[in-house]
Design an enzyme around this catalytic site. Structure first.
Site, short mmCIF file in Angstrom:
data_model
loop_
_atom_site.label_atom_id
_atom_site.label_comp_id
_atom_site.label_asym_id
_atom_site.label_seq_id
_atom_site.Cartn_x
_atom_site.Cartn_y
_atom_site.Cartn_z
N ARG A 1 -27.23 17.69 -14.60
CA ARG A 1 -27.23 18.28 -13.18
C ARG A 1 -25.85 18.66 -12.78
O ARG A 1 -25.57 19.62 -12.42
CB ARG A 1 -27.68 17.31 -12.30
N GLU B 1 -41.61 22.04 -14.86
CA GLU B 1 -41.60 22.51 -16.43
C GLU B 1 -42.78 23.74 -16.58
O GLU B 1 -42.62 24.39 -17.35
CB GLU B 1 -41.95 21.23 -17.18
N GLU C 1 -28.38 12.55 -17.00
CA GLU C 1 -28.62 13.06 -15.89
C GLU C 1 -27.42 13.37 -15.34
O GLU C 1 -27.36 14.69 -14.54
CB GLU C 1 -29.24 11.90 -14.79
#
Ligand SMILES: *[C@@H]1O[C@H](CO)[C@@H](O)[C@H](O)[C@H]1NC(C)=O
Ligand SMILES: *[C@@H]1O[C@H](CO)[C@@H](O)[C@H](O)[C@H]1NC(C)=O
Ligand SMILES: *[C@@H]1O[C@H](CO)[C@@H](O)[C@H](O)[C@H]1NC(C)=O
Length: 573
Positions: A192, A453, A188
C-alpha cells in the site's frame, strides 16, 4: 524570295481580324463562335471547380476544428492523464476519437464514485488509515500512515482529479510521519504505502514521493535480517525490531514474504541503491533452492531454515501474490533473459495450478482447489480471482498451444468468479465458496469487503482479448456496489451478501484497486498501457524498466551498478 514570301504571309494573317472577312465566309464565322462558346464554358467550369474545392476545404477545416474541440472536451473529461501518460505512447488522438460513448459515460460514473469515496474520506477521516463511513470517523488500521490517502494518490492522478491530488500531495510532504511505535505488517505496508508512493512518483515525477518511499522502506529493511533471508512479517517502524505474529507458530507467511519484489526492485532502480533489490531477490533464490516440480509452496515458511512448514497450498489468502510476483518481476524487467528465472518458476507454478483445477456439477464451473498434503479441498477464495488476470497476462509468453490453453483457463475461471457475484441476492460475492457435488457453488464466509480481484481479472481479460463481454460483467458488478455499498458518507462492505446488511468500513483498496480497475476497464488501452506499466498487487502501476544480466539499472547510465562480474555484464546485452 524568302523575304517576299514571309511578308505576304504576315499580311494574309491580318485579314482574319477584319470583320468583313467573316461576313463573306459564314462557315468560318460559325466555327469561330463555337470555339468562343467552348472556351468560355471551359473557363467557367474551372472557376466553379475551384469554388467547389474552396467550399470543401472550408468544410474540412471546420471539421478539423470540431474534432479539435471534441478532443479538448475529452481531455478535460479525462483530466491530466492524456497529457502526461498518453503523450508518451504512440498514437493517442486516433484512439480517443474512435472511443465508444458508452465507455466514456461509464468511466464518468466510476469517477463520480471515486469523488464520493474520496470526499467522504477527506471530510471524516483525513490523514487516518481508513474511513468508517457509518460512524463517520477515521481509524488507524496500519499504524497511522494515511493508508487510504497514499493508496488513492495514483487513482486521483489517473482520473485527472488534480485538486484532490495536490491536497494529498501536500499532506504527504508536510504531515506524513513514519516514526511510529507500531508493529506494522511488512507486506501491507509495502504494497500500500511503498507501492502507492512509488506509483505517484512514476506518474508525477515529484521527488517528495520517492523520498518518502525510501524513508518507509529503510524502516522495513531490518525484517530481512534472518538466518535464511526469509523476512519476519511484522516490524516496529520506530525501533526496527522484527518478529512473526504469534498465530503462525513462528513461521513467515508465503505471500507476506514473497510480495515485496516489485516495489523493492523499483526503489533500487529509482534510487540507484541496490540494497532493497538484494534482500527481496535473495528470498526468491532461497525458495527456489527447494522449489518443487509443481511450483506449489505451502503458506508457512520457516525463517530460520528457509524451508516450507507443513501447511495448506492455496492461490487464495496467504499464498496468492507470491505467484503473481514471480510473473510480474519478469514483466517489470521487460521479459529479458535477466529475469527469465522468474518466468521459469512461474510456469512451474502454473502447472501446479492446473493440477488443482476441477469442474463443478451440474453447471461445469471451473475452480481452483486448495491442497493439504495429498488432499484437495473444494474451496476457492474470492481472493484467488486475481488468477484469471495473472494467467491472461502471462499467456502471451508461452508458445501458441500453451498460450491458448492458459488463456482459455483464464476465461473459464473468470466466468466462475463473475458467478460468485451473480449467484447471490445482492449480486456481490462472498469471501469464499465451497463446491459440492450437484450444487455448484455455495457461499462460505458470506461477507463482502469491497474486494477488487474479479474486476482486476476482467480488466486484464478485456485489455488482452478486446472482448467487450468483460466490460459488461465489470459494469454489472459496479452497479451492485452502487446499489448495496454506497451510502451518504462513503462506501461500506456487507456483513452478509445474502441479506445485504452493511458493515462500517471503507477499505483503502477500494480506492486503490476496485475503482481504479473499473475506471481503466472503460478507458482506452493507451491509458496506463500494459506495455509500459506493471501493477503491483495493490493496483499501483510501476514503470517497466528493462533489466540486463549482472546489473541493477538506475534511471541514468551513471547510476548503473554491476553486482556481478564485468564479463557477465558484457556477454548479455
Ligand atoms: C530457479 O532455479 C532454476 C533451476 O535451477 C533456474 O533455472 C532459475 O533461473 C532460478 N530462478 C531464479 C529466479 O533464480
Ligand atoms: C467473449 O467472452 C465470453 C466470455 O468468456 C465468451 O463466451 C465469448 O465467446 C467471447 N466472445 C468472443 C467473440 O470471443
Ligand atoms: C521492452 O521491450 C520491447 C521489445 O521487446 C521494446 O519495444 C520496449 O521499448 C521495451 N521497453 C522498455 C521500457 O525497455
Amino acid at each position: 524570295m524568302g523575304k517576299n514570301r514571309s511578308s505576304s504571309a504576315a499580311a494574309s494573317k491580318w485579314r482574319y481580324c477584319n470583320p468583313g472577312y467573316y461576313l463573306k465566309r459564314p462557315k468560318r464565322l460559325a466555327l469561330l463562335f463555337i470555339a468562343f462558346v467552348g472556351a468560355s464554358f471551359f473557363i467557367w467550369d474551372r472557376q466553379t471547380l475551384v469554388r467547389e474545392y474552396e467550399v470543401e476545404i472550408s468544410q474540412l477545416s471546420e471539421e478539423v476544428n470540431q474534432l479539435k474541440s471534441t478532443l479538448e472536451e475529452l481531455k478535460s473529461i479525462h483530466g491530466d492523464v492524456f497529457k502526461s501518460i498518453d503523450s508518451r505512447s504512440s498514437k493517442p488522438s486516433k484512439k480517443v476519437i474512435s472511443e465508444d460513448p458508452l465507455d466514456i459515460q461509464r468511466r464518468e460514473k466510476v469517477k463520480d464514485a471515486m469523488i464520493h469515496a474520496w470526499s467522504s474520506y477527506e471530510k471524516y477521516a483525513w490523514g487516518h488509515d481508513e474511513l468508517q463511513p457509518q460512524s463517520k470517523n477515521g481509524v488507524d488500521s496500519f499504524g497511522g500512515l494515511g493508508a487510504t490517502l497514499i493508496d488513492a494518490l495514483d487513482t486521483l492522478y489517473i482520473m485527472g482529479l488534480e485538486e484532490q491530488f495536490q491536497r494529498a500531495r501536500e499532506w504527504v510532504a508536510n504531515t506524513l510521519d513514519f516514526n511510529k511505535d507500531y508493529d506494522a505488517s511488512v507486506f501491507e505496508t509495502t504494497i500500500r504505502v511503498v507501492g502507492g508512493l512509488l506509483s505517484a512518483y512514476d506518474l508525477s515525477g515529484d521527488k517528495v514521493f520517492l523520498e518518502k518511499a525510501k524513508d518507509i522502506t529503510d524502516r522495513l529493511l531490518p525484517a530481512w535480517n534472518t538466518p535464511s533471508g526469509i523476512p519476519y512479517n511484522t516490524i516496529n517502524l520506530a525501533h526496527g525490531n522484527a518478529r512473526n505474529p504469534g498465530w503462525t507458530g513462528g513461521n513467515s507467511i508465503l505471500a507476506d514474504s514473497g510480495t515485496e519484489q516489485l516495489e523493492f526492485i523499483a526503489l533500487s532502480e529509482r534510487t540507484g541503491d541496490p540494497k532493497y533489490q538484494r534482500v527481496v531477490e535473495k528470498v526468491v533464490e532461497v525458495l527456489n533452492g527447494t522449489y518443487p516440480d509443481d511450483g506449489l509452496l505451502p503458506i508457512y515458511i520457516n525463517p530460520h531454515s528457509g524451508t516450507a512448514s507443513y501447511s495448506t497450498i492455496t492461490f487464495g489468502a496467504m499464498g496468492d501474490s507470491f505467484y503473481e510476483y514471480l510473473l510480474k518481476v519478469w514483466v517489470q524487467g521487460n521479459r529479458t533473459s535477466a529475469v527469465r528465472g522468474y518466468r521459469e518458476m512461474w510456469e512451474k507454478s502454473m502447472k501446479g495450478l492446473f493440477s488443482l483445477v476441477r469442474r463443478s456439477t451440474p453447471s461445469s464451473f471451473l475452480y481452483i482447489c486448495e491442497k493439504s498434503g495429498d488432499m484437495l479441498t473444494d474451496k476457492m477464495d474470492e481472493l484467488a480471482c486475481f488468477a484469471p488476470g495473472m494467467l491472461a497476462l502471462g499467456a502471451s509468453g508461452y508458445g501458441q498451444t500453451d498460450s491458448q490453453k492458459y488463456l482459455l483457463l483464464a476465461e473459464e475461471l473468470a466466468w466462475t468468479c463473475y458467478n460468485f457475484y451473480q449467484s447471490t441476492p445482492t449480486k456481490l460475492a462472498g469471501e469464499n465458496y465451497f463446491f459440492r457435488s450437484g450444487q455448484d457453488m455455495n457461499v462460505g464466509t458470506s461477507w463482502n469487503i469491497l474486494r477488487p480481484e474479479t474486476i482486476e481479472s476482467l480488466f486484464y481479460l478485456w485489455r488482452l482479448t478486446g472482448n467487450k463481454t468483460y466490460q459488461e460483467w465489470g459494469w454489472n458488478i459496479f452497479q451492485a456496489f452502487e446499489k448495496n455499498s454506497r451510502i451518504e458518507t462513503g462506501y461500506v462492505g456487507l456483513k452478509d451478501v445474502n441479506t445485504g446488511v452493511k458493515d462500517n468500513m471503507m477499505q483503502s483498496f477500494f480506492l486503490a484497486e476496485t475503482l481504479k480497475y473499473l475506471y481503466l476497464l472503460f478507458s482506452p488501452p493507451s491509458v496506463i498501457s500494459l506495455d509500459e506499466w506493471v501493477f503491483n498487487t495493490e493496483a499501483h502501476p510501476l514503470r517497466i524498466m528493462a533489466r540486463h544480466t549482472g546489473e541493477i539499472s538506475g534511471r541514468s547510465e551513471k547510476r548503473t551498478i554491476r553486482i556481478r562480474g564485468r564479463k557477465e555484464g558484457k556477454f548479455e546485452g
